[in-house]
Design a protein around this motif. Sequence first.
Motif, mmCIF file in Angstrom:
data_model
loop_
_atom_site.group_PDB
_atom_site.id
_atom_site.type_symbol
_atom_site.label_atom_id
_atom_site.label_comp_id
_atom_site.label_asym_id
_atom_site.label_seq_id
_atom_site.Cartn_x
_atom_site.Cartn_y
_atom_site.Cartn_z
ATOM 1 N N HIS A 109 0.867 -1.175 0.000
ATOM 2 C CA HIS A 109 0.000 0.000 0.000
ATOM 3 C C HIS A 109 0.905 1.227 0.000
ATOM 4 N N ALA A 110 0.459 2.310 -0.610
ATOM 5 C CA ALA A 110 1.222 3.559 -0.624
ATOM 6 C C ALA A 110 0.482 4.624 0.166
ATOM 7 N N VAL A 111 1.222 5.346 0.981
ATOM 8 C CA VAL A 111 0.716 6.487 1.736
ATOM 9 C C VAL A 111 1.709 7.624 1.548
ATOM 10 N N MET A 112 1.372 8.788 2.063
ATOM 11 C CA MET A 112 2.318 9.887 2.045
ATOM 12 C C MET A 112 2.637 10.281 3.471
ATOM 13 N N LEU A 113 3.934 10.344 3.770
ATOM 14 C CA LEU A 113 4.381 10.838 5.066
ATOM 15 C C LEU A 113 4.640 12.323 4.938
ATOM 16 N N VAL A 114 4.092 13.073 5.872
ATOM 17 C CA VAL A 114 4.397 14.492 5.970
ATOM 18 C C VAL A 114 5.338 14.622 7.154
ATOM 19 N N ARG A 115 6.548 15.049 6.889
ATOM 20 C CA ARG A 115 7.582 15.152 7.919
ATOM 21 C C ARG A 115 7.462 16.506 8.601
ATOM 22 N N THR A 116 7.123 16.494 9.900
ATOM 23 C CA THR A 116 6.914 17.740 10.642
ATOM 24 C C THR A 116 7.828 17.798 11.862
ATOM 25 N N ASP A 117 7.873 18.966 12.469
ATOM 26 C CA ASP A 117 8.656 19.133 13.686
ATOM 27 C C ASP A 117 8.004 18.443 14.885
ATOM 28 N N GLN A 118 6.824 17.864 14.675
ATOM 29 C CA GLN A 118 6.144 17.117 15.734
ATOM 30 C C GLN A 118 5.983 15.643 15.359
ATOM 31 N N GLY A 119 6.805 15.180 14.421
ATOM 32 C CA GLY A 119 6.763 13.793 13.986
ATOM 33 C C GLY A 119 6.193 13.654 12.588
ATOM 34 N N ASP A 120 6.213 12.432 12.098
ATOM 35 C CA ASP A 120 5.707 12.136 10.753
ATOM 36 C C ASP A 120 4.229 11.782 10.824
ATOM 37 N N ARG A 127 -8.510 6.534 4.938
ATOM 38 C CA ARG A 127 -9.114 7.204 6.091
ATOM 39 C C ARG A 127 -9.057 8.713 5.921
ATOM 40 N N SER A 128 -10.062 9.367 6.481
ATOM 41 C CA SER A 128 -10.119 10.826 6.427
ATOM 42 C C SER A 128 -9.194 11.465 7.446
ATOM 43 N N GLU A 129 -8.930 10.759 8.548
ATOM 44 C CA GLU A 129 -8.073 11.318 9.586
ATOM 45 C C GLU A 129 -6.620 11.313 9.126
ATOM 46 N N VAL A 130 -5.898 12.334 9.549
ATOM 47 C CA VAL A 130 -4.453 12.376 9.371
ATOM 48 C C VAL A 130 -3.869 11.906 10.696
ATOM 49 N N LEU A 131 -3.101 10.831 10.653
ATOM 50 C CA LEU A 131 -2.608 10.198 11.878
ATOM 51 C C LEU A 131 -1.085 10.236 11.968
ATOM 52 N N PRO A 132 -0.558 10.233 13.209
ATOM 53 C CA PRO A 132 0.875 9.988 13.348
ATOM 54 C C PRO A 132 1.171 8.591 12.803
ATOM 55 N N TRP A 133 2.336 8.391 12.233
ATOM 56 C CA TRP A 133 2.658 7.115 11.598
ATOM 57 C C TRP A 133 2.437 5.929 12.524
ATOM 58 N N TYR A 134 2.733 6.091 13.799
ATOM 59 C CA TYR A 134 2.660 4.968 14.737
ATOM 60 C C TYR A 134 1.235 4.634 15.170
ATOM 61 N N LYS A 135 0.258 5.432 14.754
ATOM 62 C CA LYS A 135 -1.139 5.121 15.069
ATOM 63 C C LYS A 135 -1.866 4.462 13.905
ATOM 64 N N THR A 136 -1.131 4.116 12.873
ATOM 65 C CA THR A 136 -1.718 3.366 11.767
ATOM 66 C C THR A 136 -1.520 1.882 12.049
ATOM 67 N N THR A 137 -2.008 1.054 11.170
ATOM 68 C CA THR A 137 -1.866 -0.401 11.328
ATOM 69 C C THR A 137 -0.767 -0.959 10.420
ATOM 70 N N TYR A 138 0.106 -0.109 9.933
ATOM 71 C CA TYR A 138 1.025 -0.488 8.871
ATOM 72 C C TYR A 138 2.427 -0.849 9.353
ATOM 73 N N ILE A 139 3.090 -1.649 8.539
ATOM 74 C CA ILE A 139 4.525 -1.875 8.654
ATOM 75 C C ILE A 139 5.154 -1.044 7.542
ATOM 76 N N TYR A 140 6.043 -0.146 7.911
ATOM 77 C CA TYR A 140 6.649 0.774 6.957
ATOM 78 C C TYR A 140 7.860 0.104 6.320
ATOM 79 N N VAL A 141 7.897 0.114 4.983
ATOM 80 C CA VAL A 141 8.937 -0.587 4.235
ATOM 81 C C VAL A 141 9.999 0.381 3.731
#
Length: 167
Positions: A109-120, A127-141
């Motif tokens: 699956h492809a997503v977009m990470l937005v790199r911010t000063d408060q995390g990715d 999903r409509s929500e924008v979540l911190p990477w660690y609150k998703t159900t994904y394994i990042y490759v």
Amino acid sequence: MADPIPAWSRMCTRYPGECSVDLSEPAIVPLTPAIWKLLVSVNRRVNHTIRPRADREHWGVEDHWDFPYDGFGDCEDYQLLKRRLLVRAGLPARALRMTVVIDEHASGHAVMLVRTDQGDYVLDNRRSEVLPWYKTTYIYVKREGDYGAGWVSTREMVSPIGVASHL
């Protein structure tokens, strides 16, 4: 370093400006209330505008990365459009990284990470929500690198196991 997705490389041949990295741009953006509102708005708008269609049905090939000009696309097409809209709104492309994950169904699956000063944070067509990477159900490759055409491995980024809608 990691090899880019072959379909990404083909897209870069068609749209070289989409894949270049401007080292004068910041790799991280400040997460202000205005930027947060923009991220949420663009994520929701694209998710509600584009209709899902698998690459095999849409393009006749297994994997094709492109802009959803005809209103249809799969996961990476949504993210490419989101990035284009965010860049046009003034965010640096270098802080908006295309990312490949393994979902809860063990599928790519492809997503977009937005790199911010408060995390990715993750923009996702599921999903409509924008979540911190660690609150998703994904394994990042892997994701686009910050310094050039190469991608970087993100295998150390493993989020909690959970259930999300499968698209």
